[in-house]
Motif scaffolding. Structure first.
Motif: not given
Length: 369
Positions: A258-264
């Protein structure tokens, strides 16, 4: 056991420190990308991050670091035909205690093969250590803080550790008990019950044992925050809410996609392998180090990064536990750091971001708003 997301949702979660929490994931992405660039044979610099270019940081995945690679390939999966499962537990424990490749290679050479419990029983192992210490001037690495007390009454540290190994493996059947342990946590509890085996060293040793074919527990079943990780946790969060440090580390394991995706942020893992508890624990330690340059206003017991990147001329033929079934590996080619002139020429082609610009990108100015 790794708490479920449902279990986490009923508790007050850790409170993020804006900018630094994001820096945890940004560091993981940049450091892993540098690893992949080096593996692909690209020339330096492998990253545009000026801090990563100058200072030494561990790999994102613990198993990919040089000492862990040696331990996995040459100790945990060594090809000595005379080594039994009980010997292997002793070897892995002893290697992690010294965490020094040169020491292990020299002792193995002195003994004509991998150290075995017979060598420990006969005194040959201790005599080999004596000779190696006289030749090399030292036996240990500075990677771990070892218990320094003279638990077995000797002035020399290695003699206390030899006595410890005898106490563990000859007197108290430690190897047999490790092989029968029902969980990763049980292995840690067993090891830390012995003198000189502090909680964090016991955890690190248990992870090494779990790399081998002797054990096969999930690395997310149990984790423990070392001193560096505790400092990193204090920087990434203003408080941990109802979570313990270990809970917070496993919370990060659950949030990674989720975090890698959220932060691009780009993050492919280790040939597809996700971050596990031991990796997220280590990342907090590396975050603490990185913040000493990137966010110096966040003070802690350590104010500077001691080790600069010095390179190594040794190739590392990557080898991971076969049970992980990773689809690929490769060779990390030995290298030396760029010369000042080469850095200057590279900067003319692709100007590097300064630490100040890194701060601004991550909204560090809002940290104390």
């Amino acid at each position: 056991m790794n708490p479920s997301p449902t279990h986490f949702s009923r508790r007050s979660p850790p409170q993020l420190r804006n900018g630094v929490y994001e820096l945890y994931w940004t560091f993981a992405s940049r450091r892993q990308s540098a690893f992949e660039a080096r593996l692909a044979g690209q020339s330096q610099p492998w990253t545009s991050d000026p801090i990563l270019q100058v200072y030494k940081f561990c790999n994102v995945f613990r198993a990919a670091d040089r000492v862990s690679q040696f331990m996995i390939k040459d100790v945990a999966y060594g090809q000595d035909a005379e080594t039994t499962a009980r010997d292997r537990v002793f070897q892995i424990t002893a290697f992690r205690t010294f965490s020094n490749i040169a020491t292990w290679e020299s002792v193995t050479s002195e003994l004509g093969g991998s150290p075995r419990l017979d060598h420990l029983r006969s005194g040959e192992f201790e005599r080999a250590l004596d000779r190696v210490k006289a030749q090399n001037g030292g036996l240990y690495t500075g990677a771990f803080i070892l218990c320094a007390n003279k638990a077995f009454g000797f002035d020399e540290k290695h003699r206390n550790h030899v006595a410890l190994f005898k106490h563990m493996f000859l007197d108290h059947a430690c190897a047999e008990r490790v092989l029968q342990a029902p969980s990763l946590e049980a292995v840690v509890e067993l090891l830390q019950g012995f003198p000189l085996m502090g909680p964090f060293m016991a955890y690190q040793t248990a992870i090494d044992l779990n790399y081998s074919e002797l054990l096969d527990f999930s690395e997310d079943d149990y984790t423990q925050a070392g001193p560096g990780a505790l400092r990193g946790l204090k920087k990434a969060f203003t408080n941990l809410g109802d979570y313990s440090p270990a809970d917070t580390i496993l919370w990060m394991v659950d949030r990674q996609d989720e975090e890698f995706r959220r932060l691009g942020l780009s993050f492919r893992g280790l040939f597809g392998r996700r971050l596990h508890g031991i990796d997220c624990q280590g990342l907090f330690c590396e975050l603490d180090k990185y913040c000493r340059e990137a966010v110096p206003q966040l003070t802690s017991a350590r104010s500077r990064i001691k080790a600069k990147y010095s390179g190594s001329e040794r190739n590392i033929d990557l080898f991971f536990p076969p049970k992980w079934q990773l689809p690929s590996s490769g060779v990390i080619r030995g290298s030396r750091p760029m010369s000042g002139e080469r850095k200057r020429r590279q900067a003319m082609v692709a100007p590097l971001k300064s630490p100040k610009e890194v701060h601004e990108e991550l909204a560090i100015a809002d940290l104390f708003a």
